[in-house]
Scaffold this motif. Structure first.
Motif, PDB file in Angstrom:
ATOM      1  N   LYS A   5       0.816  -1.214   0.000  1.00  0.00           N
ATOM      2  CA  LYS A   5       0.000   0.000   0.000  1.00  0.00           C
ATOM      3  C   LYS A   5       0.856   1.273   0.000  1.00  0.00           C
ATOM      4  O   LYS A   5       0.329   2.366   0.040  1.00  0.00           O
ATOM      5  N   PHE A  16      -6.226  11.323   9.174  1.00  0.00           N
ATOM      6  CA  PHE A  16      -6.232  10.030   8.468  1.00  0.00           C
ATOM      7  C   PHE A  16      -7.089   9.049   9.267  1.00  0.00           C
ATOM      8  O   PHE A  16      -7.522   9.361  10.381  1.00  0.00           O
ATOM      9  N   LYS A  61     -12.107   9.231   9.585  1.00  0.00           N
ATOM     10  CA  LYS A  61     -10.908  10.048   9.513  1.00  0.00           C
ATOM     11  C   LYS A  61     -10.849  10.942  10.754  1.00  0.00           C
ATOM     12  O   LYS A  61     -11.867  11.514  11.147  1.00  0.00           O
ATOM     13  N   THR A  76       4.522   9.916   6.142  1.00  0.00           N
ATOM     14  CA  THR A  76       3.646   9.884   4.970  1.00  0.00           C
ATOM     15  C   THR A  76       4.414   9.308   3.778  1.00  0.00           C
ATOM     16  O   THR A  76       5.636   9.277   3.784  1.00  0.00           O
ATOM     17  N   LYS A 128       2.269   9.446  -1.985  1.00  0.00           N
ATOM     18  CA  LYS A 128       0.907   9.907  -2.311  1.00  0.00           C
ATOM     19  C   LYS A 128       0.330  10.773  -1.205  1.00  0.00           C
ATOM     20  O   LYS A 128      -0.845  11.104  -1.222  1.00  0.00           O
ATOM     21  N   ASP A 172      -0.246   9.734   1.710  1.00  0.00           N
ATOM     22  CA  ASP A 172      -1.035   8.912   2.638  1.00  0.00           C
ATOM     23  C   ASP A 172      -0.269   8.769   3.943  1.00  0.00           C
ATOM     24  O   ASP A 172       0.953   8.635   3.934  1.00  0.00           O
ATOM     25  N   LEU A 214      -4.908   2.104   6.505  1.00  0.00           N
ATOM     26  CA  LEU A 214      -4.537   1.826   5.118  1.00  0.00           C
ATOM     27  C   LEU A 214      -3.491   0.714   4.986  1.00  0.00           C
ATOM     28  O   LEU A 214      -3.605  -0.155   4.125  1.00  0.00           O
TER      29      LEU A 214
END
Lengths: 540, 487
Positions: free
Chosen positions: A143, A160, A168, A198, A201, A203, A215
């Protein structure tokens, strides 16, 4: 000390042979571990804090395997650099260090997942100082997109979905609402910005040391893992990463590196190279009183998973406890077997010297016992209520505790009389007369190095229907005569004592103590019906 | 016949009670306490001098339920009777009454209500019902006043309905037997029991003194006595002194520096946490010793002494200044080591503190025993030798050693002694050789052997007093008076 529980079958398959119950009860303790519980399915060990590498089933099995004679040793290697993580300057003041690794081809069976979780939990609690010093994050690699960034943000600026949550949340919300946030939020208590990892992307992988993102959750299907370890000490996070990597490599996984870019420097982690430490055979043999040759030492260290050649010990990268050659000497001693050293008493010519205060106390005890007094021994710890209020005395300055666990113990005693009153109060059901004494330390605040000093005192309390000032004066007179100390008494007043029945004990013109009958109002506070006559004096 | 003075006194007293008497009366008349009377009676009865008869007297006391209905001046059955009498009776209301079940049962039994539950419900005449119940209440009242002479069946009913409870009292009546009487008469003053200066001077003793049965139990005296922990502390002190160790002491309120830092315990070590250590509110801060040693200790923590990596963190002077209640007497050992010239053997027995909640195994205070040996030639074997010798002198014949871990020693050893009574090995204390990171900053360049244990643990093992609260927490004088001090 940490107790870990392993699946016995899994453990023995890692050791590489079936173990008898006696191996657990006889051999395991000789490495310095206690077998706490043993059944046909599982086994629990108590691991000392210097060997966190043995908190994992793989690490423990590795150590035992070597100790039981399979001394080949395992070589660990790290493959190519998989990607980069940039450590931003913003984390410097909150959680400055991070190290990472990529672990390929992990077979995440149920037992591997369980032991991974147990290891994380135990390391966090002990070696990681409840995540303050070290926190681990394990992620599903599939991921994640490199490069990664480790930086600190204002809590409301980034949000997140944390593990075990559906919604979130921003960082403050996580600290307020999420279970882990509540449990570990204290680590970030004094900071304005919080650290976050992070990926390319943007994320969020992890909000260390609190929680990972949902995630990158690791499941039984995950094949490749990404591991981050963050903390306040580079040394400890590196060691933690090493322990984890070694465990997973023992399961057949391949290790790959991550390049960590700091503002001014960079490094590659994990580093599987050994720690080299010079060991002098003279030092070793001198301290153990042995005559071990290099190859014998080599053999013994192999049992501890350490290579030895040319007076240099190569300590595997997962060991955290080696700081000095003495630690290698200990490994040799353990491999040699403590039971194989023959105890011996050396001839060291010293003359015993008695401590004066202690010696005086012994003499005083003898005299007191001769006078028919029963000795009691009480706590130094007390509280204002017992020490002052129940004695009808004003509260005085005394040594007090910052973090008491109970109301009972909040201060150090200044006087032994409340201790004796406490004993009398607790012994109302026992036979009278009760003539008791205590000789012990009180604590006085002063200007000494630690700000408080011990003061050795003697106190006597007589409690029975006829106890009075006359009797206690006789005790004092007889005691002082035997002890060889001249004194005089002077009428005085004391809040705990009855006025008109109370005096000061004076030696060499200095007040050293008090004598008198306890005020009946005070007797009532301690639930006593019989009169009590007391004396107390400093023993110096 | 050998009689105890109390027996003689009892016989002399009983003589005057022709019908016998109970213990209380005899205690009062003889001046003996009731326990002594009881014991003397037991002995005399065994010799056939006294007869003991136990009689039971029954009495009845009103219970709450009985009092309640006496006050209401009615019984449940009459209450229900009156409700059923109302026409039309409200069945739902009736069934919810507290007295319904019980009143209906007794109402039917006593012939006040007939055929309940059928269409043909019938009631006794109101007057008759009222009279019946009034009579019952009268009987209950009689019993309440102590007159038990009522109809037996009524009494049973009241007991069953918990209006009354039965109380049985046993009284022991002692009376003198013929044999006892003869003995008491022939020996009016019991003979000469106790020699007095007069009897010795006058020669009256020549007529004979009363024999005394030495096998009878004696009263215990309340004696001057040392506390059990003192006795053990002194035993251990003597062992150390006999082995040539000198005695050290130090402050109970100690700086973190001496309690932890000088012992190479890192500043974030769990044992330094608030949950384990008592920190002081007052005094607010300690002074550190001379700068040289502070710097050496700081270096040892941060980057290690020669040949060591250290703990690798930033050491803080402020943390080292925090005063604590010493958590171990090893703080005293650290102080003793500073500036010491070897060889030296030092011991300390002193109070130590842990921030624990009290239970039978844990106290916030305990006494620690510790010994160190400082000499350039000592080795690991010598450490084991001292341990073996020390524990042998303490009374443990068999000892074995296990690897252990303490932050300030390396090797670290956990001695285990064989405890005969339980047939098992028990852990007793800890020991090791101080790490170079501890000794070097203190200016000691030779090995230092060290061991320590709590004083309470061997006492608990040897005396079976497993609840350690007994030692200080309670100071139970009965327990202390009975404690064995020949250790």
């Amino acid at each position: 000390m940490a107790v870990v529980t392993f699946d016995r079958k899994d453990f023995e398959s890692l050791v590489g042979k079936k173990l008898k119950d006696s191996d657990y009860t006889e051999t395991v303790p000789m490495i310095g571990v206690t077998t706490e519980e043993l059944s046909s399915d599982s086994v629990s060990f108590e691991v000392f804090p210097n060997r966190p590498d043995m908190l994992s089933v793989e690490g423990f099995a590795r150590a035992l395997k070597a100790f039981m004679g399979d001394g080949k040793g395992i070589k660990y290697s790290v493959g190519k650099i998989h990607g980069t993580m940039r450590v931003d300057k913003s984390v410097e003041n909150v959680r400055p260090y991070a190290v990472c690794a990529v672990v390929r081809n992990v077979k995440l069976t149920d037992s591997v997942l369980k032991s991974l979780m147990q290891f994380q939990e135990k390391v966090h609690e002990t070696f990681g100082r409840r995540r303050e010093r070290v926190a681990i994050g394990v992620h599903d690699m599939s991921k994640i997109e490199f490069p990664l960034k480790y930086a600190a943000y204002e809590p409301s600026k980034i949000s997140f979905v944390p593990l075990d949550s559906k919604e979130k949340m921003n960082l403050s919300q996580i600290l307020q609402k999420h279970g882990k946030g509540k449990e570990y939020g204290w680590v970030l208590e004094n900071y304005k910005t919080y650290p976050v990892i992070t990926d390319a992307k943007n994320d969020v992988l992890s909000f260390p040391p609190i929680i990972n993102g949902e995630l990158t959750r690791v499941t039984e299907k995950s094949k490749d893992l990404f591991i981050d370890v963050t903390g306040t000490s580079k040394h400890y996070i590196m060691k933690t990463l090493n322990m984890l990597c070694a465990s997973l490599a023992d399961r057949g996984a391949k290790l790959e590196a991550v390049k960590i870019d700091y503002t001014k420097s960079s490094e590659t982690t994990p580093d599987a190279s050994d720690q080299k430490i010079k060991v002098s055979l003279d030092y070793l043999n001198g301290l153990l009183d042995t005559d071990l040759k290099e190859d014998e030492v080599k053999m013994m260290l192999a049992k501890m998973g350490v290579l030895f050649a040319n007076n240099v010990a190569s300590v595997p990268f997962y060991r955290t406890d080696v700081m000095h050659q003495i630690d290698i000497v200990e490994d040799v001693a353990i491999a040699f077997g403590y039971q194989n050293f023959e105890p011996r008493i050396p001839k060291i010519p010293t003359m015993a010297q008695r401590n004066r205060t202690q010696e005086k106390s012994c003499v005083i005890k003898e005299i007191m016992v001769g006078l028919g007094m029963e000795e009691t021994v009480s706590f130094v710890l007390t509280n204002d209520s017992k020490q002052f209020n129940m004695m009808a005395a004003p509260v005085e300055e005394c040594a007090t505790i910052l973090n008491p666990k109970t109301e009972d113990y909040t201060a150090c005693r200044k006087s032994l009389i409340p201790s004796l009153m406490n004993v009398l109060g607790d012994n109302k059901h026992n036979e009278y007369p009760q003539r008791i004494f205590e000789i012990g330390d009180c604590v006085e605040l002063d200007k000494s190095e630690t700000g408080a000093s011990n003061v050795r005192k003697l106190a006597v309390a007589l409690c029975h229907a006829d106890a009075d000032i006359n009797e206690i004066k006789s005790v004092l007179e007889t005691f002082m005569h035997s002890y060889g100390l001249g004194y005089r008494l002077k009428n005085s007043a004391h809040p705990s004592l009855m006025s008109g029945r109370c005096g000061e004990i004076i030696v060499d013109g200095r007040k050293v103590g008090i004598i008198g009958e306890i005020n009946p109002a005070v007797l009532k506070n301690w639930g006593l019906d019989n009169p009590v006559a007391v004396l107390e004096m400093v023993v110096e | 016949m050998d009689l105890h003075p109390h027996e003689l006194k009892l016989l002399g007293t009983l003589k005057n009670f022709h019908k016998g008497a109970d213990i209380a009366a005899l205690s009062k008349a003889s001046g003996l306490n009731p326990d002594s009377v009881r014991k003397a009676a037991l002995w005399a009865a065994a010799k056939g001098l006294v007869k003991s008869e136990v009689t039971e007297t029954k009495s009845y006391l009103l219970e709450e339920e009985g009092i309640r209905y006496l006050k209401l001046n009615t019984l449940p059955e009459l209450i229900i009777f009156n409700e059923v009498l109302k026409k039309p009776a409200d069945i739902n209301y009736l069934k919810n009454l507290r007295e319904f079940q019980i009143g209906m049962m007794w109402g039917q039994k006593k012939g006040l209500i007939f055929n309940w539950g059928s269409d043909n419900v019938r009631l006794a005449p109101k007057k008759e019902a009222e009279q019946k119940i009034a009579k019952d209440l009268e009987a209950l009242d009689e019993v309440g006043r102590g007159n038990y002479n009522i109809d037996r069946a009524k009494l049973e009913e009241f007991l069953r309905r918990r209006f009354l409870k039965e109380k049985i009292e046993k009284t022991e009546t002692l009376s003198i037997t013929k044999k006892g009487l003869e003995l008491a008469d022939s020996n009016p003053d019991g003979g000469i029991g106790k020699l007095t200066p007069e009897i010795i001077k006058s020669g009256a003793w020549k007529k004979g003194v009363r024999p005394y049965d030495v096998s009878l139990p004696s009263a215990k005296l309340i004696a001057g006595k040392k506390h059990i922990t003192s006795v053990w502390a002194e035993k251990i002190r003597k062992i150390f002194l006999d082995m040539g160790f000198s005695e050290a002491s130090g402050p109970l309120v100690e700086s973190s520096f001496w309690c932890f830092d000088a012992l190479y315990q890192p500043q974030d070590h769990p044992s330094r946490e608030l949950a384990d250590t008592f920190y002081m509110k007052k005094p607010g801060g300690s002074k550190l010793p001379e700068p040289g040693i502070v710097k050496a200790v700081k270096n040892a923590h941060e980057s290690g002494t020669e040949g060591s990596t250290g703990w690798m963190y930033k050491w803080s002077e402020d943390i080292a200044k925090k005063p604590v209640l010493r958590t171990h007497t090893t703080a005293v050992s650290a102080r003793s080591l500073f500036g010491l010239t070897p060889p030296a053997k030092i011991f300390c027995i002193g109070r130590a503190f842990r921030n624990e909640t009290v239970d039978y195994k844990h106290l916030p205070e305990f006494t620690q025993v510790e010994g160190i040996v400082v000499d350039e030639n000592v080795t690991f074997r010598d450490l084991l030798g001292y341990l073996k010798e020390f524990y042998w002198r303490l009374g443990f014949e068999k000892i074995r050693f296990r690897p252990a871990y303490f932050p300030y020693t390396e090797m670290s050893v956990e001695p285990e002694v064989y405890f005969e009574e339980k047939g098992e090995w028990v852990e007793l204390g800890g020991s090791g050789i101080f790490r170079p990171e501890v000794t070097k900053p203190l200016g000691v360049d030779v090995p230092v052997l060290a061991w320590g244990l709590s004083l309470e643990r061997p006492i608990a093992l040897m005396t079976g007093l497993n609840d350690i609260r007994n030692f200080y927490f309670k100071n139970d004088l009965k327990l202390l008076r009975n404690a064995k001090v020949n250790v």
